[in-house]
Motif scaffolding. Structure first.
Motif, PDB file in Angstrom:
ATOM      1  N   GLU A  50      -3.706   2.715   7.582  1.00 43.91           N
ATOM      2  CA  GLU A  50      -4.525   3.158   8.784  1.00 43.91           C
ATOM      3  C   GLU A  50      -5.892   2.626   8.715  1.00 43.91           C
ATOM      4  O   GLU A  50      -6.821   2.676   9.819  1.00 43.91           O
ATOM      5  CB  GLU A  50      -4.886   4.753   8.481  1.00 43.91           C
ATOM      6  N   SER A  51      -6.583   2.213   7.599  1.00 40.85           N
ATOM      7  CA  SER A  51      -7.799   1.916   7.897  1.00 40.85           C
ATOM      8  C   SER A  51      -7.837   0.326   7.187  1.00 40.85           C
ATOM      9  O   SER A  51      -7.160  -0.408   6.698  1.00 40.85           O
ATOM     10  CB  SER A  51      -8.515   2.447   6.408  1.00 40.85           C
ATOM     11  N   PRO A  52      -9.195  -0.347   7.783  1.00 42.67           N
ATOM     12  CA  PRO A  52      -9.187  -1.675   7.834  1.00 42.67           C
ATOM     13  C   PRO A  52      -9.711  -2.163   6.146  1.00 42.67           C
ATOM     14  O   PRO A  52      -9.803  -1.184   5.430  1.00 42.67           O
ATOM     15  CB  PRO A  52     -10.662  -2.023   8.495  1.00 42.67           C
TER      16      PRO A  52
ATOM     17  N   PHE B 100       5.196  12.709  -1.922  1.00 36.55           N
ATOM     18  CA  PHE B 100       4.387  12.931  -0.832  1.00 36.55           C
ATOM     19  C   PHE B 100       3.155  12.102  -0.989  1.00 36.55           C
ATOM     20  O   PHE B 100       2.582  11.261  -0.097  1.00 36.55           O
ATOM     21  CB  PHE B 100       3.900  14.221  -0.538  1.00 36.55           C
ATOM     22  N   ASN B 101       2.708  11.989  -2.306  1.00 46.91           N
ATOM     23  CA  ASN B 101       1.438  11.336  -2.533  1.00 46.91           C
ATOM     24  C   ASN B 101       1.469   9.845  -2.663  1.00 46.91           C
ATOM     25  O   ASN B 101       0.648   9.245  -2.003  1.00 46.91           O
ATOM     26  CB  ASN B 101       0.665  11.773  -3.990  1.00 46.91           C
TER      27      ASN B 101
ATOM     28  N   ILE C 157      -5.582  10.256  -5.072  1.00 43.93           N
ATOM     29  CA  ILE C 157      -4.038  10.335  -4.803  1.00 43.93           C
ATOM     30  C   ILE C 157      -3.630   9.762  -6.318  1.00 43.93           C
ATOM     31  O   ILE C 157      -2.811  10.275  -6.980  1.00 43.93           O
ATOM     32  CB  ILE C 157      -3.546   9.461  -3.830  1.00 43.93           C
TER      33      ILE C 157
ATOM     34  N   PRO D 225      -9.631   8.418  -0.769  1.00 46.41           N
ATOM     35  CA  PRO D 225      -8.254   9.062  -0.964  1.00 46.41           C
ATOM     36  C   PRO D 225      -7.207   8.371  -1.736  1.00 46.41           C
ATOM     37  O   PRO D 225      -6.736   9.241  -2.592  1.00 46.41           O
ATOM     38  CB  PRO D 225      -7.708   8.854   0.709  1.00 46.41           C
TER      39      PRO D 225
ATOM     40  N   ALA E  61     -12.142   2.953   4.382  1.00 43.78           N
ATOM     41  CA  ALA E  61     -11.936   4.518   4.549  1.00 43.78           C
ATOM     42  C   ALA E  61     -10.499   4.760   3.495  1.00 43.78           C
ATOM     43  O   ALA E  61     -10.366   6.008   3.295  1.00 43.78           O
ATOM     44  CB  ALA E  61     -11.168   4.839   5.959  1.00 43.78           C
TER      45      ALA E  61
ATOM     46  N   LEU F  59       0.155   5.096   3.371  1.00 45.37           N
ATOM     47  CA  LEU F  59      -0.088   5.402   4.658  1.00 45.37           C
ATOM     48  C   LEU F  59      -1.446   5.104   5.200  1.00 45.37           C
ATOM     49  O   LEU F  59      -1.987   4.521   6.086  1.00 45.37           O
ATOM     50  CB  LEU F  59       0.031   6.706   5.045  1.00 45.37           C
ATOM     51  N   VAL F  60      -2.674   5.450   4.146  1.00 47.44           N
ATOM     52  CA  VAL F  60      -3.986   5.442   4.211  1.00 47.44           C
ATOM     53  C   VAL F  60      -4.455   3.930   4.485  1.00 47.44           C
ATOM     54  O   VAL F  60      -5.220   3.860   4.911  1.00 47.44           O
ATOM     55  CB  VAL F  60      -4.778   6.431   3.251  1.00 47.44           C
TER      56      VAL F  60
ATOM     57  N   TYR G 147       3.672   8.285  -0.520  1.00 48.51           N
ATOM     58  CA  TYR G 147       3.715   8.042   0.762  1.00 48.51           C
ATOM     59  C   TYR G 147       2.248   8.144   1.571  1.00 48.51           C
ATOM     60  O   TYR G 147       1.883   7.009   1.957  1.00 48.51           O
ATOM     61  CB  TYR G 147       4.369   9.117   1.449  1.00 48.51           C
ATOM     62  N   CYS G 148       1.507   9.016   1.004  1.00 47.89           N
ATOM     63  CA  CYS G 148       0.112   9.058   1.550  1.00 47.89           C
ATOM     64  C   CYS G 148      -0.734   7.903   1.030  1.00 47.89           C
ATOM     65  O   CYS G 148      -1.565   7.175   1.888  1.00 47.89           O
ATOM     66  CB  CYS G 148      -0.664  10.496   1.261  1.00 47.89           C
TER      67      CYS G 148
END
Lengths: 499, 169
Positions: free
Chosen positions: B23-25, B12-13, B42, B38, B34, B19-20, B15-16
């Motif tokens: 999502e962020s520039p 899961f980590n 992680i 995280p 951003a 993912l992050v 994947y995150c």
């Protein structure tokens, strides 16, 4: 200081004001002891009463509600393992095991005395050094605040010294959960998977209520055969008169009480830090300096005293930036500030010089509240302790329903109730697998504060990390953090070598 | 269980982590972006989870008798039913409202905990539901969930009664 003391007592000892403060104390303890009502909500609920009062009396009344609600939060933390306020979470570590042993009265006694001492120390500190401390607090920029929050994170290594890896993982899960929602600097959504509920972030209160209260009910459900036995034990715990702590027992905790009161006051003064960080940090420091750290968490007085003295002292401390700088230290202080602003009081650096009656009023109110509170809270605690005699078949489901109301009342959002239920189930898994729920809560509390301040400090230093960490206060605090994180590792290596 | 939990969390980590980043520039010279914080969290968590995994595997190797996960008896246990009841209560509250979900939960959970006197259970649950409703909705003005349809009508009816009592006072 003596001028302030005289002025404060003149204001407070007026019979009608004294009665209002006593009423505020009763309201605060009762609201605080209700699992659905946080300290800031207690102040908000008392706000309509304050509208009709003179501003000087209104602030004294609201302060009494605020201080007493923090103390009230400790009552449910001890009796039902439901922290009435987030700052009472560490009180559950030792308070609840004591109550389970049939020493609920003793645990409550320690909690109330520690709260009163913490509050009184903060009141005197506030009157004595408020202007000076306020100017020091002004020196705290983003990098210093990051260092303070990082100090809180490094406390994780002390929460469960037997299982450091799992405790740190739990804390990191909390930090990651704090990242859910809008990014604090750029406003970009993270880990929301398109959900509007997650966009506003994960609230701490539903998570905390779930992890502590719902998990505890599930634990009792799993071993429901033993519930009848614990009912008998709980009946014993309602005999409050016979088990109150003696003066000698209270005197034995003097070191913890002094340390935690001072630490709580200092943490409370820092804008942005609050009673929750103060109580966790104080508990962790107690684990470091205690002669018997292995006993902390098993139900000893020092654990309760560390948490309760610190969180009450922090409430006093948070009044310093509010009154001297106009910066509310937390939600409750912000509500109080709103009340004063509505009344036309201009809060700011000039308030102490031009209108010292406000500081005197807060000072006097804190003195009176912390004394009256012991009597009021003991009476309220006695009523609450009677609840323990109710069979668990009724009490268990009621605890879950109170937790549900607590989670829901925060934002009138049923999404928070689902979050609480999920946290309760995950909390049970955490207990079974040896992870640490308190560490997760601490990570969640400190997550956004750490990230936003670190990134702000980085931007202010034009991207120079050396500049961020070499500011004097930051450097000292970061060294303390490193020592705190490395200490258990060194201890572990030394222990292995001795074999 | 611990091994399974650690592996699931590592996956899961990872994947995150990616993912992050999507999502962020990208970060600039003076703004870390951003994804920075995280990703630090992680990375540290994955390192610690791997350490924990190795530790658990070592312990498992040392043990002569391995623990068996009895999934069937878990699903039959009071604990699992308790978890289901808490979940149902949380998920159904927006639809059936506080009053009904509270009463239903108090009755079913009391039976789960071993209360056999059904009349006593129903009476207690009814009294407790109304006490909680009066304290929080009536005295503290916390607007408890009304639900939809007939449940909403019931909640509005009771709120009307409370309002009239308040006005009368």
């Amino acid at each position: 200081m003596f001028d302030l003391l005289g002025m404060g007592l003149r204001i407070i000892l007026n019979p009608s004001t004294f009665l209002l403060i006593t009423a505020g104390t009763i309201l605060g303890v009762v609201f605080g002891a209700m699992p659905g009502v946080s300290a800031s909500m207690a102040v908000a609920l008392a706000l309509p009463f304050a509208y009709a009062m003179d501003p000087v009396i209104a602030i004294a009344f609201l302060v009494s509600v605020y201080c007493a609600s923090i103390t009230g939060g400790g009552i449910t933390a001890i009796l039902f393992k439901i922290p009435g306020t987030p700052s009472s979470a560490p009180t559950t570590f030792d308070g609840y095991p004591m109550a389970q042993r049939g020493e609920a009265g003793k645990a409550l006694g320690f909690s109330l005395i520690a709260s009163a001492v913490g509050g009184l120390v903060a009141a005197f500190a506030m009157a004595l050094v408020s202007p000076q401390l306020a100017s020091i607090a002004l020196e705290f920029g983003p990098s210093e605040l990051f260092a303070v929050s990082f100090l809180g994170i490094s406390v994780l290594s002390c929460l469960d010294s037997d299982n450091i890896v799992k405790t740190l993982i739990s804390g990191l899960i909390g930090l990651l959960l704090a990242c859910v929602g809008m990014d604090p600097m750029l406003g970009i959504s993270r880990f929301t998977w398109g959900s509007s509920t997650l966009l506003s972030g994960i609230e701490m209160i539903p998570i905390m209520i779930g992890l502590f209260a719902v998990t505890e009910v599930l634990k009792q459900t799993a071993k429901s055969k033993k519930i009848e036995v614990s009912d008998k034990e709980k009946n014993e715990s309602t005999k409050m008169k016979t088990v109150l702590p003696s003066v000698k027992e209270i005197w034995e905790t003097k070191g913890t009480m002094t340390r935690s009161s001072i630490l709580g006051t200092v943490i409370g003064i820092l804008p942005g830090a609050g009673a929750t960080i103060a109580s966790f940090l104080s508990y962790a420091i107690e684990k470091k300096v205690s002669k018997h750290p292995e006993k902390l968490g098993t139900g000893i007085a020092d654990g309760i005293v560390a948490s309760e003295a610190a969180n009450n002292a922090a409430t006093g401390g948070s009044m310093v930036p509010l009154l001297s700088l106009g910066i509310p230290g937390g939600n409750a202080a912000a509500i109080m500030m709103t009340a004063l602003v509505i009344k036309g009081v201009q809060i700011g650096p000039l308030l102490i010089k031009t209108q010292p009656q406000y500081l005197a009023s807060v000072f006097g109110s804190m003195l009176i509240t912390n004394i009256v509170m012991v009597i009021v809270a003991m009476a309220v605690a006695k009523v609450f302790a009677k609840i323990l005699a109710i069979p668990y078949t009724i009490l268990g489901p009621v605890i879950v329903m109170l937790a549900t109301i607590g989670a829901y009342a925060l934002k009138n959002n049923t999404g928070d109730v689902i979050l609480m239920a999920a946290a309760g189930i995950i909390g049970y898994m955490f207990v079974k697998l040896g992870y640490n729920s308190a560490a997760l809560v601490l990570g969640l509390v400190l997550g956004q504060m750490s990230e936003s301040n670190f990134r702000r400090a980085y931007t202010l230093a034009n991207g120079d990390l050396v500049k961020v960490f070499t500011r004097p206060i930051t450097a000292v605090l970061m060294i303390a953090c490193v020592l705190m994180l490395v200490y258990p590792l060194i201890k572990y290596i030394l222990r292995k070598k001795s074999w | 269980m611990d091994i399974i939990f650690s592996i699931a969390l590592i996956i899961f980590n990872i994947y995150c982590f990616f993912l992050v980043g999507i999502e962020s520039p990208a970060p600039t010279l003076t703004e870390l972006g951003a994804a920075f914080w995280p990703r630090i969290v992680i990375s540290l968590m994955v390192i610690l989870l791997i350490a924990n995994l190795i530790n658990q595997l070592k312990i498992r190797k040392e043990k002569t008798v391995h623990e068996k996960i009895d999934i069937i008896s878990f699903f039959k246990s009071k604990l699992f039913i308790g978890m289901v009841l808490v979940s149902i209560m949380a998920l159904s509250t927006p639809y059936i409202g506080f009053l009904t979900s509270c009463f239903g939960f108090l009755v079913t959970y009391a039976i789960l905990l071993g209360e056999r006197n059904i009349f006593k259970v129903i009476l207690n649950s009814l009294i407790i539901t109304f006490i909680l409703y009066i304290i929080f909705q009536g005295l503290l003005d916390i607007r408890l969930e009304r639900g939809i349809g007939i449940f909403r009508n019931l909640a509005l009816f009771l709120e009307g009664i409370l309002l009239n009592i308040k006005r009368g006072l």
